[in-house]
Scaffold this motif. Structure first.
Motif, PDB file in Angstrom:
ATOM      1  N   SER A  26     -23.878 -27.941  47.178  1.00 34.31           N
ATOM      2  CA  SER A  26     -24.632 -26.827  46.587  1.00 34.31           C
ATOM      3  C   SER A  26     -24.275 -26.600  45.112  1.00 34.31           C
ATOM      4  O   SER A  26     -24.846 -25.706  44.474  1.00 34.31           O
ATOM      5  CB  SER A  26     -24.417 -25.543  47.401  1.00 34.31           C
ATOM      6  OG  SER A  26     -23.084 -25.101  47.306  1.00 34.31           O
ATOM      7  N   ASN A 157     -18.739 -18.658  43.245  1.00 35.39           N
ATOM      8  CA  ASN A 157     -20.102 -18.171  42.969  1.00 35.39           C
ATOM      9  C   ASN A 157     -20.375 -18.036  41.476  1.00 35.39           C
ATOM     10  O   ASN A 157     -21.093 -17.151  41.035  1.00 35.39           O
ATOM     11  CB  ASN A 157     -20.352 -16.846  43.702  1.00 35.39           C
ATOM     12  CG  ASN A 157     -20.111 -16.979  45.196  1.00 35.39           C
ATOM     13  OD1 ASN A 157     -20.753 -17.786  45.862  1.00 35.39           O
ATOM     14  ND2 ASN A 157     -19.149 -16.223  45.722  1.00 35.39           N
ATOM     15  N   HIS A 194     -29.558 -17.159  40.599  1.00 32.22           N
ATOM     16  CA  HIS A 194     -29.714 -17.991  41.795  1.00 32.22           C
ATOM     17  C   HIS A 194     -29.222 -19.399  41.493  1.00 32.22           C
ATOM     18  O   HIS A 194     -29.076 -19.791  40.321  1.00 32.22           O
ATOM     19  CB  HIS A 194     -31.186 -18.041  42.231  1.00 32.22           C
ATOM     20  CG  HIS A 194     -32.127 -18.496  41.153  1.00 32.22           C
ATOM     21  ND1 HIS A 194     -32.671 -17.637  40.222  1.00 32.22           N
ATOM     22  CD2 HIS A 194     -32.605 -19.730  40.837  1.00 32.22           C
ATOM     23  CE1 HIS A 194     -33.453 -18.306  39.379  1.00 32.22           C
ATOM     24  NE2 HIS A 194     -33.413 -19.587  39.734  1.00 32.22           N
ATOM     25  N   GLU A 197     -31.974 -25.182  44.939  1.00 32.09           N
ATOM     26  CA  GLU A 197     -31.724 -26.033  46.107  1.00 32.09           C
ATOM     27  C   GLU A 197     -31.469 -27.485  45.667  1.00 32.09           C
ATOM     28  O   GLU A 197     -30.612 -28.159  46.195  1.00 32.09           O
ATOM     29  CB  GLU A 197     -32.944 -25.962  47.038  1.00 32.09           C
ATOM     30  CG  GLU A 197     -32.750 -26.523  48.431  1.00 32.09           C
ATOM     31  CD  GLU A 197     -31.842 -25.660  49.295  1.00 32.09           C
ATOM     32  OE1 GLU A 197     -31.144 -26.238  50.142  1.00 32.09           O
ATOM     33  OE2 GLU A 197     -31.829 -24.424  49.114  1.00 32.09           O
TER      34      GLU A 197
ATOM     35  N   GLN B   7     -31.448 -21.647  46.566  1.00 28.45           N
ATOM     36  CA  GLN B   7     -30.568 -21.688  47.738  1.00 28.45           C
ATOM     37  C   GLN B   7     -30.697 -20.334  48.444  1.00 28.45           C
ATOM     38  O   GLN B   7     -30.487 -19.289  47.822  1.00 28.45           O
ATOM     39  CB  GLN B   7     -29.124 -21.963  47.322  1.00 28.45           C
ATOM     40  CG  GLN B   7     -28.936 -23.377  46.759  1.00 28.45           C
ATOM     41  CD  GLN B   7     -27.512 -23.682  46.282  1.00 28.45           C
ATOM     42  OE1 GLN B   7     -26.568 -22.995  46.669  1.00 28.45           O
ATOM     43  NE2 GLN B   7     -27.371 -24.702  45.456  1.00 28.45           N
ATOM     44  N   PRO B  10     -26.702 -18.178  48.878  1.00 23.08           N
ATOM     45  CA  PRO B  10     -25.845 -18.931  47.962  1.00 23.08           C
ATOM     46  C   PRO B  10     -24.372 -18.531  47.946  1.00 23.08           C
ATOM     47  O   PRO B  10     -23.547 -19.259  47.410  1.00 23.08           O
ATOM     48  CB  PRO B  10     -26.471 -18.650  46.591  1.00 23.08           C
ATOM     49  CG  PRO B  10     -27.070 -17.293  46.739  1.00 23.08           C
ATOM     50  CD  PRO B  10     -27.558 -17.212  48.163  1.00 23.08           C
TER      51      PRO B  10
END
Lengths: 234, 234
Positions: A26, A157, A194, A197, B7, B10
């Protein structure tokens, strides 16, 4: 630490393993999703410690980390990027150039923290274990530090983007880096709105994701019998 | 995947974050602790997929992976190592040479699987986004793949050692790699009897771990006022 120097409980659980894979899969190269929110120093310290615990050839730890938060310094780096970006656009032709010019390729000013990872090739002296035959190994060690930093940031994050469209000497000038120090990576860090993906260049149709089986060989370059069980797992 | 391409969930939990840090901090360069046990293909496939999902400049994915299990091929690589190792020993003097010669520096024959990670610098054509001004960026992408592989292996309880004491052309010869392909890393993989708590060169007194605060600067090279709160966290 036990007297033996062995890790006392070395086994990773499935949950831990899955967290590592989630991080690897990710992680994104972030350019346009930065928020202005600051990053706590405790978080930044953990991210830097992860970079500092990368493998390094001969344990030379050739890296330095320049943490850039000064708007003026960031502005100078951004100017160096903008110049190189305009030069680069001329290297693409037709539609490709249009696509290139519309891509967002850096977040230098949008991100609250930039970090330059450098390599001091003279650190620990001229002869380094493991660098005697492959002089590039010290640079590669610094790149391992970059990848550790990137993954640690994702686990915190925090988004990271690598800016590589810049003349090395102009980056040196902007940061006061002397000629004998090699700037390896200029990174933009920040909280994000965000994470995508998929990689942005994949989504934009620039290039497709290759199939892993197409780049996996057995025992020798481009050798593949076709019946290797591993291929069925890829 | 949601239509937005974001995502969907996330955020990493603290437990996931801690697993990533555990992986980064407990990864070791393994030379002498390999067991002969084979690595399941499913495990190897996950490790390779992690490497394949490294960042790459312009999404060029310049890597190939040669999975070496042939005893004959490993023997040839080991011979190339042995030659370079003897040459390297002559570069160290006195006690340093004795220490060097007593260090175990590779597990080519002891480990069940070796993997060579290469870089095809011509992949996707001559003009690559992000490589226009720093030609080294494709090699650096392949190194990011190595570090992903290394961390994934650690999370799978598999040890990895990077062998860099070898002439590049002799490694090419042993694996049939053509001149235009750059071998970036030759890695030994296997289950291990134990992972050491600290890097072996640190334990052996070869070099100490540097303090992170000594290699961290602010806004410009070697600039540090001393009152930056971040320094208190390092």
């Amino acid at each position: 630490m036990p007297e033996s120097g062995h890790q006392p409980d070395p086994t990773f659980s499935e949950a831990e393993r899955d967290a590592v894979y989630r991080c690897i899969h990710s992680r994104r190269d972030v350019r346009g999703q930065f928020l202005p929110d600051s990053i706590d120093d405790a978080v930044l310290a953990r991210i830097l410690a992860a970079a500092h615990h990368a493998p390094s050839v001969g344990f030379m730890q050739p890296w330095d980390f320049i943490v850039v938060r000064s708007p003026e310094v960031k502005k100078n780096v951004h100017a160096a990027f903008a110049k190189a970006h305009a030069e680069a656009a001329q290297m693409f032709e037709g539609d490709r150039r249009d696509t290139y010019q519309n891509l967002k390729l850096e977040g230098i000013l949008d991100s609250p923290v930039n970090i330059c990872v450098t390599c001091d090739r003279s650190r620990t002296g001229p002869v380094v274990i493991g660098r005697t035959h492959l002089p590039e190994m010290d640079l590669f060690s610094a790149v391992c530090a970059v990848q550790n930093l990137w993954l640690a940031a994702r686990a915190e994050n925090v988004g990271v983007g690598w800016v590589s469209i810049v003349h090395r000497d102009e980056l040196r000038d902007a940061l006061g880096i002397p000629a004998h120090i090699h700037p390896v990576a200029y990174l933009c860090l920040g909280r994000v709105s965000h994470f995508f993906e998929r990689p942005e260049l994949e989504s934009a149709g620039w290039l497709p994701r290759m199939k892993l089986a197409e780049v996996t060989w057995f025992d020798r370059w481009q050798n593949r019998q076709g019946d290797e069980p591993l291929l069925g797992e890829l």
